[in-house]
Design an enzyme around this catalytic site. Structure first.
Site, PDB file in Angstrom:
ATOM      1  N   LYS A   1       3.667   1.548  -3.753  1.00  0.00           N
ATOM      2  CA  LYS A   1       3.109   0.796  -4.876  1.00  0.00           C
ATOM      3  C   LYS A   1       3.909   0.958  -6.165  1.00  0.00           C
ATOM      4  O   LYS A   1       4.132  -0.025  -6.893  1.00  0.00           O
ATOM      5  CB  LYS A   1       1.650   1.211  -5.110  1.00  0.00           C
ATOM      6  CG  LYS A   1       0.683   0.680  -4.061  1.00  0.00           C
ATOM      7  CD  LYS A   1      -0.748   1.004  -4.437  1.00  0.00           C
ATOM      8  CE  LYS A   1      -1.720   0.389  -3.461  1.00  0.00           C
ATOM      9  NZ  LYS A   1      -3.126   0.624  -3.849  1.00  0.00           N
TER      10      LYS A   1
ATOM     11  N   GLY B   1     -15.567   1.188   1.184  1.00  0.00           N
ATOM     12  CA  GLY B   1     -14.201   0.760   0.942  1.00  0.00           C
ATOM     13  C   GLY B   1     -13.879  -0.610   1.485  1.00  0.00           C
ATOM     14  O   GLY B   1     -12.946  -1.271   0.996  1.00  0.00           O
TER      15      GLY B   1
ATOM     16  N   THR C   1       0.840  -1.185   0.000  1.00  0.00           N
ATOM     17  CA  THR C   1       0.000   0.000   0.000  1.00  0.00           C
ATOM     18  C   THR C   1       0.882   1.244   0.000  1.00  0.00           C
ATOM     19  O   THR C   1       2.110   1.144  -0.105  1.00  0.00           O
ATOM     20  CB  THR C   1      -0.971  -0.038   1.197  1.00  0.00           C
ATOM     21  OG1 THR C   1      -1.903   1.031   1.097  1.00  0.00           O
ATOM     22  CG2 THR C   1      -0.238   0.039   2.523  1.00  0.00           C
TER      23      THR C   1
ATOM     24  N   ASP D   1      -6.153  -4.353  -6.936  1.00  0.00           N
ATOM     25  CA  ASP D   1      -7.029  -3.257  -6.522  1.00  0.00           C
ATOM     26  C   ASP D   1      -8.224  -3.105  -7.458  1.00  0.00           C
ATOM     27  O   ASP D   1      -9.358  -2.876  -7.020  1.00  0.00           O
ATOM     28  CB  ASP D   1      -6.254  -1.938  -6.472  1.00  0.00           C
ATOM     29  CG  ASP D   1      -5.411  -1.796  -5.221  1.00  0.00           C
ATOM     30  OD1 ASP D   1      -5.746  -2.436  -4.209  1.00  0.00           O
ATOM     31  OD2 ASP D   1      -4.408  -1.058  -5.255  1.00  0.00           O
TER      32      ASP D   1
ATOM     33  N   ASN E   1       0.086  -3.601  -6.096  1.00  0.00           N
ATOM     34  CA  ASN E   1      -0.277  -3.791  -4.690  1.00  0.00           C
ATOM     35  C   ASN E   1       0.000  -5.216  -4.228  1.00  0.00           C
ATOM     36  O   ASN E   1      -0.356  -5.598  -3.120  1.00  0.00           O
ATOM     37  CB  ASN E   1      -1.756  -3.456  -4.457  1.00  0.00           C
ATOM     38  CG  ASN E   1      -2.686  -4.594  -4.872  1.00  0.00           C
ATOM     39  OD1 ASN E   1      -2.465  -5.233  -5.907  1.00  0.00           O
ATOM     40  ND2 ASN E   1      -3.738  -4.840  -4.099  1.00  0.00           N
TER      41      ASN E   1
ATOM     42  N   ALA F   1      -5.822  11.563  -8.132  1.00  0.00           N
ATOM     43  CA  ALA F   1      -4.938  11.050  -9.182  1.00  0.00           C
ATOM     44  C   ALA F   1      -3.741  10.321  -8.597  1.00  0.00           C
ATOM     45  O   ALA F   1      -2.689  10.229  -9.222  1.00  0.00           O
ATOM     46  CB  ALA F   1      -4.469  12.203 -10.069  1.00  0.00           C
TER      47      ALA F   1
END
Length: 281
Positions: free
Chosen positions: A79, A244, A75, A115, A100, A142
């Site tokens: 990455k 999430g 994470t 992901d 990831n 972004a």
């Protein structure tokens, strides 16, 4: 889980996986993976590492090459470095230029990205009526989290607007990912016509949800708290929301399979996670 059950399961042949990030103490990945390990009665363990800097992360990857660990979920902020250190990469990781998931076999490092699978799985689970093919998606942010998500959404047939306060960052991401990804500045126009809005920021976005179509789906990659202020406001408007935690669990399944060479057992880890989070569901 009792100490006696651990001592009966962990042997010298233990398979070790880990989550790596900075910070990482808040991560639910060890909860998820170890719940699956316990349910399957595996001789395995999943731990957490928090390297101090990029040099320390590179040392950890070298340890993986040496056989100390079978795989790492990665994470922020590592990455993109994980992708750069790999010997081989999946197409998904290549598209997003980040990883990831690193797996280690015979001294070699393979980079992958789960992901995007996690995001698509979360949408399928909590917003099953949403069709991504031909849809417009507004991706808020972004950063690294947005990269893999945008790539997966484009692969599912969507057009992704990367909406970022610094337009140059959005333009760089759009240039990297290519067709199907557009760079937009923040503002109401970026959300017009969007079937899905995904918050990939570490902070809550400032959006007038009253301007959205009632059919718009709203997703937040954050899971602490499970129902973020963004999702709570969307629910108050009657919008479909995706949390999430669903994405985290969705990406964990293929990660588990890659690290431990077997799929996770048929055991629902969401209630376990909710208990740790202190959430009702």
């Amino acid at each position: 889980m009792s100490s006696s059950s651990l001592s009966g399961r962990i042997t010298g042949a233990v398979k070790v996986g880990a989550i790596v990030g900075r910070p990482v103490a808040h991560s639910l990945s060890p909860v998820i993976h170890n719940a699956w390990i316990e349910a399957a009665g595996m001789d395995a363990a999943y731990v957490a590492f928090s390297p101090a800097d990029e040099a320390a992360f590179e040392t950890l990857v070298a340890g993986g090459r040496a056989g100390f660990v079978r795989g790492l979920n990665v994470t922020a902020p590592f990455k993109e470095q994980a992708f750069a250190l790999a010997d081989t990469t999946s197409e998904t990781a290549r598209i997003s230029s980040s990883s990831n998931l690193l797996t280690f076999r015979d001294g070699r490092v393979h980079a992958d990205s789960t992901d995007g699978l996690g995001l698509l799985g979360a949408l399928e689970e909590q917003a099953p009526a949403l069709s991504l093919n031909g849809a417009v998606v507004a991706m808020l942010g972004a950063g690294g989290a947005a990269r893999a998500a945008a790539a997966a959404l484009v692969g599912a047939g969507a057009t992704v607007r990367v909406v970022n306060r610094t337009l140059e960052r959005a333009e760089a991401l759009a240039a990297d990912l290519g067709a199907g990804v557009e760079a937009w500045s923040t503002g109401p126009a970026a959300l017009e016509g969007a079937a899905l809005i995904v918050n990939a920021l570490s902070v809550q976005p400032d959006i007038d949800l009253g301007r959205l179509d009632p059919a718009t789906v709203v997703m937040d990659m954050t899971y602490r708290p499970l129902v973020t202020p963004f999702l709570r406001a969307a629910r108050a408007r009657g919008l479909t929301t995706v949390d999430g935690l669903a994405m985290l669990i969705g990406q964990a399944g293929p990660s588990f399979a890659a690290i431990f060479d077997r799929p996770p057992p048929d055991f629902d880890v969401r209630p376990v996670c909710l208990k740790v989070l202190g959430e009702a569901g």
